[in-house]
Scaffold this active site. Sequence first.
Site, PDB file in Angstrom:
ATOM      1  N   HIS A 124     -49.208 -38.938  -9.976  1.00 50.69           N
ATOM      2  CA  HIS A 124     -48.018 -38.960 -10.808  1.00 50.69           C
ATOM      3  C   HIS A 124     -48.167 -39.948 -11.967  1.00 50.69           C
ATOM      4  O   HIS A 124     -48.935 -40.915 -11.885  1.00 50.69           O
ATOM      5  CB  HIS A 124     -46.793 -39.321  -9.968  1.00 50.69           C
ATOM      6  CG  HIS A 124     -46.352 -38.204  -9.079  1.00 50.69           C
ATOM      7  ND1 HIS A 124     -45.149 -38.191  -8.408  1.00 50.69           N
ATOM      8  CD2 HIS A 124     -46.969 -37.023  -8.752  1.00 50.69           C
ATOM      9  CE1 HIS A 124     -45.026 -37.075  -7.718  1.00 50.69           C
ATOM     10  NE2 HIS A 124     -46.131 -36.350  -7.902  1.00 50.69           N
ATOM     11  N   GLU A 126     -46.173 -42.235 -13.177  1.00 52.27           N
ATOM     12  CA  GLU A 126     -45.799 -43.622 -12.880  1.00 52.27           C
ATOM     13  C   GLU A 126     -46.891 -44.323 -12.086  1.00 52.27           C
ATOM     14  O   GLU A 126     -47.226 -45.492 -12.350  1.00 52.27           O
ATOM     15  CB  GLU A 126     -44.473 -43.649 -12.097  1.00 52.27           C
ATOM     16  CG  GLU A 126     -43.323 -42.962 -12.803  1.00 52.27           C
ATOM     17  CD  GLU A 126     -43.176 -41.492 -12.434  1.00 52.27           C
ATOM     18  OE1 GLU A 126     -42.039 -41.002 -12.414  1.00 52.27           O
ATOM     19  OE2 GLU A 126     -44.207 -40.833 -12.161  1.00 52.27           O
ATOM     20  N   CYS A 152     -40.140 -40.121  -8.265  1.00 54.35           N
ATOM     21  CA  CYS A 152     -40.005 -39.585  -6.918  1.00 54.35           C
ATOM     22  C   CYS A 152     -40.006 -40.732  -5.902  1.00 54.35           C
ATOM     23  O   CYS A 152     -40.137 -41.908  -6.249  1.00 54.35           O
ATOM     24  CB  CYS A 152     -41.154 -38.621  -6.626  1.00 54.35           C
ATOM     25  SG  CYS A 152     -42.755 -39.438  -6.436  1.00 54.35           S
ATOM     26  N   CYS A 155     -43.267 -42.888  -6.040  1.00 53.61           N
ATOM     27  CA  CYS A 155     -43.400 -43.735  -7.226  1.00 53.61           C
ATOM     28  C   CYS A 155     -42.428 -44.907  -7.201  1.00 53.61           C
ATOM     29  O   CYS A 155     -42.749 -45.991  -7.688  1.00 53.61           O
ATOM     30  CB  CYS A 155     -43.205 -42.900  -8.487  1.00 53.61           C
ATOM     31  SG  CYS A 155     -44.573 -41.750  -8.785  1.00 53.61           S
TER      32      CYS A 155
END
Length: 267
Positions: A124, A126, A152, A155
């Site tokens: 991801h 992040e 999410c 993260c």
Amino acid sequence: MSSPSVDAEGKAGRGREVPALADPRPSLPRIGQVEWDHYYMKIALTVATRANCTGAQVGAVLVRDNRIISTGFNGTPQGFVNCRDGGCVRCRDRALRKAGRLTEVVYSELDDVEKHLDLCICVHAEANAILSAARAGMRTDDSTLYANYKPCFSCVKEALQAGVARVVYLEDWVHSPEPSLVHQYELLAEHLRRGNERNFERLARQRGLVAGTSTAIREPDLDEQLDMIDVEAKKRAAKDERARERDASAGASSDEKDIPTQVKPSG
């Protein structure tokens, strides 16, 4: 000859000077904070254009002491086959399901209800930003994480462990409508907020902060983009509600058909 000043009621001030609207920035640091938030979010949107995923295109920017220390976008691990080239089975199967090409799906247990993020090999945005900072030996304590989507579960956990002090996102994202999971996520967000709601928030609009002041909205200005996101979110919510109503109606009709009619006794 200069014209007389005008008081608050619009009448001649008889020599009295009426002060101009003040610039509230020195006494209201929130305005400056949101201006910088728009600046870094604009950069996060630019970073997102580099994302290589069949799903959402996400960009993240990690900032410390008002300086960018790293950026990240979502995609497969460095050196691995890109997601759009078939590198991630989970993402590919979800794309095939959405396209109706069910015979090409590899992992039949994947469905459209659960997101199955644990099976996705894409890193991801992040997480990429946090990992890139760590790889370069940059401290992430007391940093701010900007992302164009709400982070999410994973993260948010990683941001907490990395010492991120503030998270700002542009567009909402829900992992699951299940109330217990929504509550769990909110507990994580509240843990990061540490009693300050601005430490985990959606990007605020500038126009509301500078209204009635002499302060002009500064570029980059994402207020209109926030408005468009909200309009689209309302359309999706209305569409989902209509779909639920149709499903409920269809289910009720099916139940009625299953009920046998009462047979009247003969004679």
